[in-house]
Write a protein that holds these residues in place. Sequence first.
Motif, PDB file in Angstrom:
ATOM      1  N   THR A 119     -32.685   4.837  32.152  1.00  0.00           N
ATOM      2  CA  THR A 119     -32.680   4.524  33.585  1.00  0.00           C
ATOM      3  C   THR A 119     -34.099   4.538  34.143  1.00  0.00           C
ATOM      4  OG1 THR A 119     -30.563   5.644  33.723  1.00  0.00           O
ATOM      5  CG2 THR A 119     -31.646   5.151  35.800  1.00  0.00           C
TER       6      THR A 119
ATOM      7  N   SER B  18     -27.060   2.356  31.304  1.00  0.00           N
ATOM      8  CA  SER B  18     -27.550   3.714  31.544  1.00  0.00           C
ATOM      9  C   SER B  18     -27.000   4.261  32.861  1.00  0.00           C
ATOM     10  CB  SER B  18     -29.078   3.726  31.541  1.00  0.00           C
ATOM     11  OG  SER B  18     -29.571   3.104  32.687  1.00  0.00           O
ATOM     12  N   ILE B  19     -26.888   3.402  33.867  1.00  0.00           N
ATOM     13  CA  ILE B  19     -26.339   3.855  35.154  1.00  0.00           C
ATOM     14  C   ILE B  19     -24.864   4.217  34.970  1.00  0.00           C
ATOM     15  CG2 ILE B  19     -25.812   3.169  37.529  1.00  0.00           C
ATOM     16  CD1 ILE B  19     -28.707   3.219  37.294  1.00  0.00           C
TER      17      ILE B  19
END
Lengths: 475, 183
Positions: A283, A383-384
Amino acid sequence: MAINSIDSSKRTRLVPQNFIDGEHSYTTISEILAGVVLNPKPPTVWFVATGLGFCVLNVMLLAVTYLVLTGTGVWGNNQPTAWAWDIVNFVWWIGIGHAGTLISAILLLMRQSWRNSINRFAEAMTIFAVMCAGLYPLLHTGRPWLDYWLFPYANTLGMWPQTRSPLEWDVFAVSTYFTISLLFWFLGLIPDIATLRDRSQHPLVKCIYGLASMGWIGSAKHWFRYEQAYNILAGISAPLVLSVHTIVSFDFAVGIVPGWHTTIFPPYFVAGAVFAGFAMVLTFGLPLRSVYPQIKDFITEKHLDWMAKILLATGLIVFYGYILEMFYGWYSGNTYELALVYNRLFGPYKWFYYALIFCNGIFPQLCWVPQLRRNVPFLFVLSIIVGIGMWLERFVIIPMSLTRDFLTSSWGYYAPTEWDWALFIGTMGFFVFLLFMFIKVLPIINIFEMRDLLMKNHHQFGHGHDGHENSEEAH
Amino acid sequence: MAHVADESPKLFGIVAEFDDPDVLIEAATKTRVAGYRKFDAYSPMPVHGLAEAMHFEDVRIPWMAFFGGITGCCLGLGFQTWIALIDYPMNVGGKPLFTWPQFIPITFEATVLVTGLTTFVSQFALNGLPKPYNPMFNAKNFDRASQDRFFLCIETRDPKFDEASVTEFLQGLGALDVSEVPA
C-alpha cells in the motif's frame, strides 16, 4: 576447495536473480538513495501527503483529548462488548508492524537478498504501526496517566502485576517488540546516516547527521562487530515477532468465549499479521515507487512479484485458519461453539463475515496469475482489500463472539461511535505523517545493503573482474 | 605522495584509496603478509573476507549476547517466581503458587530484551562509538568511504611504520591515491 565451490554454487542457485535493474555503481546507488533525502525540493506529492497526514493526525489528538477528559464511555464499548474497536485496531496495527520484522529479520537469516531494498521502509512501518497499536490498550485502561501501573515496579501498595495474565504478557511482549525493533532499525541506519553526513552540504544538517551517525567510519573491524550484532538482533527478532502475535492471540485463546478458545489462534494470527503487513508494505511501497521513480531500479517488478507471492501464501494459511475455525466449531459438538458458527454465517454481523471471506480468502487467489502479480494498479487494490479484510477478521473475532456468548440475556449489539472512528482514522493520519517525515529525513532504502547486493551481483553475474563463470554448472 | 613531510609533525597514518572491494581484500592480505599490524580498512559496506584477510577476529559480542540472554532469562523467571511465591502469594482456587508455564511468556520476552540491549550496547562499546572525532576524517577524500571508495590506512603506531617505505608499499598495491592522514 572443491567442496567450497559446490556449496557456493548451490547457494547462488537459490537466488539466481539480479534484484537491481539498470546499470548501477556504488556511486549511483549512494547518489540516488541519499538524494531522495537530501534533495532540497521534495516532490509536491510529499507536501500533500504530509499535510494530509498532519491534518488527520490532529483528529487523533482531538479524539485522545476528548477521551481522556471524558472517559472511555465515549466509545461504543459497553456490556457485553467490553472489548471492541480498541482491541480490533490494536491487533490490526500490530499485525501490520509484523511484516517489517519478518522482512528485516527472518528474510535476512534466510539470505533472501531481495529483502535489502524493502527492509528499511518496512522496519519504519513496524515502529510507527506499533506506536499506533500501543495507543489503544493504553487509552483503554481508562486512566492512561496511571499506565505505569502495568509495569512491575516497587510501589507503596506492595502489589505486583498479575504475570499469569495474557494481558500482562502483552505489556511485556509489545514493549520488548517496540524496543528491539527500534534498536534494530537504528543499528541498520547508522552506516546510512554516515553516508548522509558525508553527502550533506549544509553545516547544520551535517552536524545533526554527524551526531546521529555516532562517528561511524566504516572500519573493517567495526563492520565485523556490526554484522555480528546485526545478525544477533535479527536472530532474536525472528522468534520475538512470532511470540508477539502469539501472545496477542493468547488474549483471546486463553479466554473461554466461544470462537476464541482454540489452539489454531497463535499460528493463524501470526500468518494473518504477515499477510496484513505485506499488504501494507505494498500500500505504501507502490505509491512511493511512483512518487520517487528513481527507486524503481531497486524496488523492481521482481520484488512486487515476490511480495505478491508471499501475500498469496500467507493468505492461504489465513484462509485455512477460517476453514478450521468452522470445522472446530462443528467438530466440538459444543452448543455454544455451534451457535457461533451459525451466528457467523447467519447472525447480525453475517455481512462482515462474508466480506472477510471475500477479502482474505477469495480475492487474493487472483495472485495465481503471474501477469497480475506485476500489475501495479491491481496490487494496490489488492493491498487495500487485504488491509480491510484483516481488519474485518479481528472485528469478526471480537465483537461477534462477545455479543453472542453463553446467556441469551446477555446478548447485545455493538456499534462504534464517532469517537471510535475519529481515533481509528486519526491513527492512520499519525502513521502517514510519521512515514512521510521519515522519508524526508532518512533513506527509505538501505543504502549500504544495496551496495552489498551490487557487490554480490558483480561476483555472481561477472560484471566485475574475477571470473566465477565456472560456478554456472557445478552439480 | 608529492606533498609528504613538510606538514604538521603529528601524523596518524598513511592511507591508500581503492575503488574496488576485491582489490581492497587483496591489499589487506598483502599488508598483513608484509608484517604490518596496526592498520585498518574502511569500506562503505561490509566486505566479506576483509576481516579474514586482516586476521581480525572478535567473538566477544556473541558471548556477551549469550550471557545477556541468560541474565534476562533468570531475571524474568526469578522475578515472577519471587512475586508469586514470596512477596505476593495469591491463592487462586487452591492452585499451586509456582505456575511456571504461565511465567514462560514474560521470561522469554525478558530474555530477548536483555539479549538485544546487551548486543546493541556492546557493539557500540567494543567499536568505541560514539566517537565524534576520528583522525580518519582528515584523510583525503574520506567522505567517500561511506559512499563508493575503499580505504586502507597503516597507522603510525605500527612498529614497522616508516613514512617513506609505507607510502611506497601502499603505492604498489594498486591504489588510486596514497596520502597522509594528519592526527
